[in-house]
Write an enzyme that holds these catalytic residues in place. Structure first.
Site, PDB file in Angstrom:
ATOM      1  N   GLU A   1       0.823  -1.222   0.000  1.00 14.51           N
ATOM      2  CA  GLU A   1       0.000   0.000   0.000  1.00 14.51           C
ATOM      3  C   GLU A   1       0.856   1.270   0.000  1.00 14.51           C
ATOM      4  O   GLU A   1       0.769   2.107   0.893  1.00 14.51           O
ATOM      5  CB  GLU A   1      -0.962  -0.022   1.186  1.00 14.51           C
TER       6      GLU A   1
ATOM      7  N   GLU B   1      -5.527  -8.531  -1.238  1.00 12.12           N
ATOM      8  CA  GLU B   1      -6.214  -8.424   0.055  1.00 12.12           C
ATOM      9  C   GLU B   1      -7.672  -8.144  -0.210  1.00 12.12           C
ATOM     10  O   GLU B   1      -8.013  -7.231  -0.989  1.00 12.12           O
ATOM     11  CB  GLU B   1      -5.657  -7.259   0.893  1.00 12.12           C
TER      12      GLU B   1
HETATM   13  C1  BG6 Z   1      -4.791  -3.285   4.654  1.00 10.33           C
HETATM   14  C2  BG6 Z   1      -3.421  -3.586   5.232  1.00 10.33           C
HETATM   15  O1  BG6 Z   1      -4.919  -1.961   4.378  1.00 10.33           O
HETATM   16  O2  BG6 Z   1      -5.881  -3.548   5.448  1.00 10.33           O
HETATM   17  C3  BG6 Z   1      -3.403  -4.713   6.242  1.00 10.33           C
HETATM   18  O3  BG6 Z   1      -2.520  -3.882   4.197  1.00 10.33           O
HETATM   19  C4  BG6 Z   1      -4.597  -4.570   7.159  1.00 10.33           C
HETATM   20  O4  BG6 Z   1      -2.187  -4.698   6.926  1.00 10.33           O
HETATM   21  C5  BG6 Z   1      -5.863  -4.662   6.324  1.00 10.33           C
HETATM   22  O5  BG6 Z   1      -4.628  -5.473   8.210  1.00 10.33           O
HETATM   23  C6  BG6 Z   1      -7.148  -4.662   7.096  1.00 10.33           C
HETATM   24  O6  BG6 Z   1      -7.211  -3.529   7.900  1.00 10.33           O
HETATM   25  P1  BG6 Z   1      -7.464  -3.647   9.451  1.00 10.33           P
HETATM   26  O7  BG6 Z   1      -7.317  -2.274   9.965  1.00 10.33           O
HETATM   27  O8  BG6 Z   1      -8.840  -4.181   9.610  1.00 10.33           O
HETATM   28  O9  BG6 Z   1      -6.437  -4.581   9.969  1.00 10.33           O
END
Ligand code: BG6
Length: 490
Positions: A176, A388
């Protein structure tokens, strides 16, 4: 026959700092997340310039993947994973960031992890830096604000490329990378390793938004990170020409809240800056036409964007594939009274057509199809990968130990169905790794309670739990999805 190509990379994604734990074992140095306490949906995380005794730091033990990796990778194998995205913890390899030699114990750990992947028929996809800048780089160099850190990163990347050249084919440079443009506090600290001396000198912890932001420094540091990423791509291809080295963008999909042309313009601007600026630099090898004007409007001195040597490197070191995270979408409006919602890194105006998770992230599977098509037309021919996508939720363990996470299954079902439509549209999608195939520490809130996994981990925000693993209903569901190459979503 499946619409997804043969060899489609189905799997899951994690980050070292959110799952490994063992924060000082094996010669590892501290990194940025080691300095953060947990928060919750309404409470920002707290930053500690010095480790406080007797305080619970979620990343210090995380889910103890460091000691459970064999069991965890075997569970991924049982689900039929083709791909496991993980990050190498930079401070395990260079504990002080600028050590003359890498730490052999750290390197050996990832050898064992990759061997275990191979044993289970899983292709690793490795992020070199997933919000894991060594803490010493923050205190000694002020992170990527210092150009010497470009070479420290490249040295680290070359060390990993050389060591694992026969074990890892797929790499991502920075997780990111656009976070520095979207969220000043998270971007500066997590993404770029910037903390001002006055904040380092604090004697008491403070919340992330209280950390001082210096926009000129933040944008220059991002530029330095582009150069570091490009140099790593160039060096990586010399070490193994078969490497596939990608970028990674936090793609926040924006819609105008209304047809008011002012909202449309605002939406276009938001999309260009949040998503396209970084993507263009890394895929097309040059800043897009709108970058300079935007930076100047912020009152920045843009001479850093004109360094000929840097621009040549950026042009040469373009990525082989484009990857992104996608969780939710947001609306944009000029109406200051519009209702708002939270989101990943950034919130926005509330979309009346969408429901949101308990953390206020709006659930929008069609947005994934929309985004994939947008990216396919912006970067023609570039392979795309969703690295993701997932649903953070509270899970309930029944008396018999089962976990009925039908809400998570519904989320994935709808998103994979949308992805299937995008592939039918002609999008060159090569893989899909869900976020947090095993419960882990949330990056945004530092919570364990925000669970993403197909695999439950007995670990809680008060520090209790025995780290035991168990299969949720979604585990068996995803196994069927993979076995059918994305056809059986029931
Ligand atoms: C992404 C990141 O933006 O979101 C991860 O790359 C992160 O590291 C994921 O865990 C989910 O976000 P969160 O805040 O729910 O953990």
């Amino acid at each position: 026959m499946s619409v997804f190509r043969e060899g489609f990379l189905w799997g899951g994604a994690t980050a070292a700092n959110q799952c490994e734990g063992a924060y000082l074992e094996g010669g590892k140095g501290l990194n940025v997340p080691d300095m953060l306490l947990g928060g919750d949906v309404n409470t920002p995380r707290t930053f500690c310039p010095h480790l406080e005794p007797g305080v619970f730091y979620p990343s210090h033990e995380a889910i103890d993947f460091y000691h459970h990796y064999k069991e965890d990778i075997a569970l991924f194998g049982e689900m039929g994973f083709k791909c496991f995205r993980l990050s190498i913890n930079w401070a395990r390899i260079f504990p002080n960031g600028d050590d003359a030699e890498p730490n052999e114990e750290g390197l050996a750990f990832y050898d064992r992890v990759f061997d275990e992947c191979k044993k289970n028929g899983i292709e690793p996809l490795v992020t070199l830096c997933h919000y894991e800048i060594p803490w010493a780089i923050v205190t000694k160099y002020h992170g990527f604000a210092d150009r010497r850190v470009i070479d420290l990163f490249v040295k680290y990347a070359v060390t990993c490329f050389t060591r694992y050249k026969d074990k890892v084919k797929y790499w991502l440079t920075f997780n990111e990378i656009n976070i520095g443009l979207m969220n000043a506090a998270m971007g500066a600290l997590y993404g770029l390793g910037l903390v001002q001396d006055e904040d380092l000198a604090r004697t008491k912890p403070c919340t992330l938004p209280e950390i001082k932001d210096v926009p000129q420094q933040r944008f220059e540091a991002l530029h330095n990170q582009f150069v570091a990423s490009a140099k790593a791509v160039i060096e990586g291809h010399k070490i193994n020409p078969d490497f596939m080295i990608g970028n990674m963008i936090c793609h926040i999909t924006w819609y105008p809240l209304t047809p008011n042309p002012k909202d449309i313009l605002e939406d276009q601007k938001r999309d260009s800056l949040c998503n396209d600026l970084c993507g263009d630099v890394q895929v097309r090898g040059a800043y897009p036409y709108f970058a300079k004007k935007y930076y100047q409007d912020l009152g920045l001195d843009t001479s850093f964007m004109e360094n000929e040597e840097d621009l040549a490197l950026i042009k040469e070191g373009t990525v082989d594939f484009y990857t992104f995270s996608y969780y939710m979408s947001n609306c944009v409006t000029v109406d200051e009274n519009a209702d708002t919602v939270q989101g990943n890194m950034l919130g926005g105006a509330k979309n009346p057509y969408l429901k949101a998770s308990d953390w206020g992230w709006q659930i929008d599977p069609d947005g994934l199809r929309f985004t994939l098509n947008k990216l396919a037309s912006r970067y023609p021919g570039k392979p795309l990968m969703v690295v993701e996508n997932g649903f953070g939720a509270f899970d309930k363990v029944e008396e018999d130990g089962s976990i009925h996470d039908d809400y998570r299954i519904s989320y994935f079902k709808a998103h994979i169905a949308a992805m299937r439509e995008a592939v039918k549209d002609g999008v060159p999608l090569i893989g899909y790794t869900t976020w947090g195939p095993i419960d882990l520490v949330s990056a945004g809130t530092g919570q364990y309670a925000k669970r993403y996994g197909f695999i439950y981990v007995d670990r809680h925000d008060d520090g209790t739990g025995d780290f035991g693993r168990s299969r949720k209903d979604s585990f068996f569901w995803y196994k069927k999805v993979i076995a059918s190459n994305g056809e059986d979503l029931e």
